[in-house]
Design a protein around this motif. Structure first.
Motif, PDB file in Angstrom:
ATOM      1  N   SER A   1      55.545 -72.120  12.537  1.00 14.83           N
ATOM      2  CA  SER A   1      56.942 -72.555  12.463  1.00 14.83           C
ATOM      3  C   SER A   1      57.896 -71.515  13.034  1.00 14.83           C
ATOM      4  CB  SER A   1      57.330 -72.860  11.014  1.00 14.83           C
ATOM      5  OG  SER A   1      56.816 -74.103  10.598  1.00 14.83           O
TER       6      SER A   1
ATOM      7  N   ASN B   1      55.956 -73.806  17.018  1.00 15.14           N
ATOM      8  CA  ASN B   1      56.417 -75.186  16.974  1.00 15.14           C
ATOM      9  C   ASN B   1      57.926 -75.300  17.137  1.00 15.14           C
ATOM     10  OD1 ASN B   1      53.789 -76.002  16.540  1.00 15.14           O
ATOM     11  ND2 ASN B   1      54.046 -76.355  14.346  1.00 15.14           N
TER      12      ASN B   1
ATOM     13  N   TYR C   1      57.363 -85.653  12.460  1.00 16.85           N
ATOM     14  CA  TYR C   1      56.060 -85.085  12.789  1.00 16.85           C
ATOM     15  C   TYR C   1      54.953 -86.078  12.438  1.00 16.85           C
ATOM     16  CZ  TYR C   1      52.101 -81.848  12.771  1.00 16.85           C
ATOM     17  OH  TYR C   1      50.887 -81.240  13.018  1.00 16.85           O
TER      18      TYR C   1
ATOM     19  N   HIS D   1      57.657 -80.393  15.149  1.00  9.43           N
ATOM     20  CA  HIS D   1      57.516 -80.481  13.701  1.00  9.43           C
ATOM     21  C   HIS D   1      58.808 -80.951  13.025  1.00  9.43           C
ATOM     22  CE1 HIS D   1      56.542 -78.626   9.601  1.00  9.43           C
ATOM     23  NE2 HIS D   1      55.494 -79.393   9.862  1.00  9.43           N
TER      24      HIS D   1
ATOM     25  N   GLY E   1      50.602 -84.727  15.034  1.00 10.49           N
ATOM     26  CA  GLY E   1      50.887 -85.008  13.637  1.00 10.49           C
ATOM     27  C   GLY E   1      50.623 -86.444  13.254  1.00 10.49           C
TER      28      GLY E   1
END
Length: 386
Positions: A326, A330, A66, A138, A99
């Motif tokens: 999450s 992602n 990420y 991620h 990221g």
């Protein structure tokens, strides 16, 4: 106007460990279903191991992260990856466009490509598909030949290095995997690259498997898996997460387990790199504490580890935080294992972290000031986007 970050009402859990009692070079090893799993909690030790494995690779080095910063740590990775490519290895690097946007320059990407590395920005902005920008990759995964894989919470950045960042380096957890599960890691990397975003490994290998957070049978696969584990828990649920913003259903599952007598403990950062997320997390404290859940805030530095222990045999470590992003948005990757040895090793780390944490107590917490409640309301209102 930015509201002040409220201080929790807390009580020390135990005396902190000394540096001598937890040396930075220490790693834990567990054997699970024919796989050797090495647990890293210090970035320098992890990075040294990764770079050593990369340098001795014979066929492939595949990496996704990420955050890949072109700082002192990232430049060392770039050098080794470029050397591997020049030796004729299949070197692939997949980096999230958001990221790593501010930490990894276009010049660094060009340098890797010039060395023959297959470099990809994951989900850059596209006018024709703007919705993809909201969904981030991620995952943190590395695959070396058919013998080694790395998976966990560490990004490639000097923030994780004690040599560079000193005592302020982030606290995280990562795995080095050797054994049959490496083949699943290779297929997980390949499947994501070809757009099979709901890939799942075959039958779990005597209780060890890689879990993505999206699936066919269950739309949000990781959340469904966690729900089943919380329901079946009989002894303990020990959770470590840097961003704790669970949906209402997951909160109910945790509270129900605590009411049923399960030892439910949640370890979160006392020092957060994202204040809004901490405000949102603290908005849920009251109901959790009222159900008997114990909440601890880690004090020494930013906590970025993502681990979960259920009873004495099941555990998971990976990239997924315990938040909306999450669990629902992602792309994540966790390793889950029915393995007493791994569970015990992670429980030891959890208890060590509690020794450096402060516990939030229900009665003082209920008397927190209005400014704290306002900050929690703001954070909770934005929880779907944090």
């Amino acid at each position: 106007m930015r509201l002040p970050l409220p201080s929790p009402s807390i009580k020390p859990n135990a005396m902190p460990m000394t540096a001598d009692s937890k040396p930075e070079t220490q790693t834990l090893v567990a054997e699970c279903a024919g796989n050797d799993i090495q647990v890293f909690v210090e970035g320098d030790v992890l990075f040294d191991a990764m770079l050593s494995d990369f340098a001795t690779a014979q066929r492939r080095v595949w990496l996704e992260s990420y955050i890949f910063a072109d700082d002192a740590v990232g430049r060392e990775f770039m050098k080794v990856l470029s050397d591997c490519s020049r030796r004729g290895l299949d070197v692939r690097v997949r980096v999230d466009a958001v990221g790593s946007h501010f930490g990894f320059s276009g010049g660094s990407a060009h340098s890797l490509k010039a060395a023959g590395v297959k470099f990809i920005w994951c989900h850059p902005w596209q006018w024709r598909k703007p919705w993809l920008f909201h969904r981030r990759n991620h995952r943190k995964l590395a695959v070396v030949d058919d013998r080694v894989a790395y998976l966990g919470g560490f990004n490639i950045t000097a923030l994780n290095s004690r040599r560079i960042s000193g005592e302020a380096r982030w606290r995280d957890t990562h795995f080095r995997l050797c054994g049959p599960v490496v083949d699943d890691a290779r297929r997980a990397y390949e499947s994501f690259g070809r757009g099979d975003l709901k890939w799942r490994c075959g039958d779990d290998q005597d209780g060890i498997q890689l879990l993505t957070n999206h699936g066919h049978a269950c739309r949000f696969r990781l959340r469904c898996h966690l729900k089943d584990r919380f329901k079946s828990a009989r002894k303990r649920v020990w959770l470590t997460t840097p961003y704790f913003v669970p949906d209402s259903g997951t909160q109910r599952d945790l509270c129900r387990a605590a009411v049923d007598g399960v030892d439910v403990r949640v370890l979160v950062p006392g020092k957060s790199d994202v204040p809004f997320v901490q405000w949102a997390a603290r908005a849920a404290y009251s109901s959790l504490l009222a159900s008997g859940i114990r909440i601890f805030e880690y004090q020494p530095r930013v906590l970025h580890a993502k681990t979960l222990i259920v009873d004495d045999d099941w555990s998971t470590v990976g990239t997924a935080n315990f938040d909306y992003r999450s669990l629902f948005i992602n792309y994540e990757l966790n390793l889950a294992a029915e393995c007493h040895a791994l569970n015990t090793a992670l429980a030891t780390l959890f208890e060590n972290d509690l020794n450096e944490s402060l516990e939030v107590r229900q009665q003082p917490w209920s008397r927190r000031p209005l400014s704290a409640r306002m900050a929690e309301f703001i954070g909770w209102s934005a929880r779907h986007w944090l």
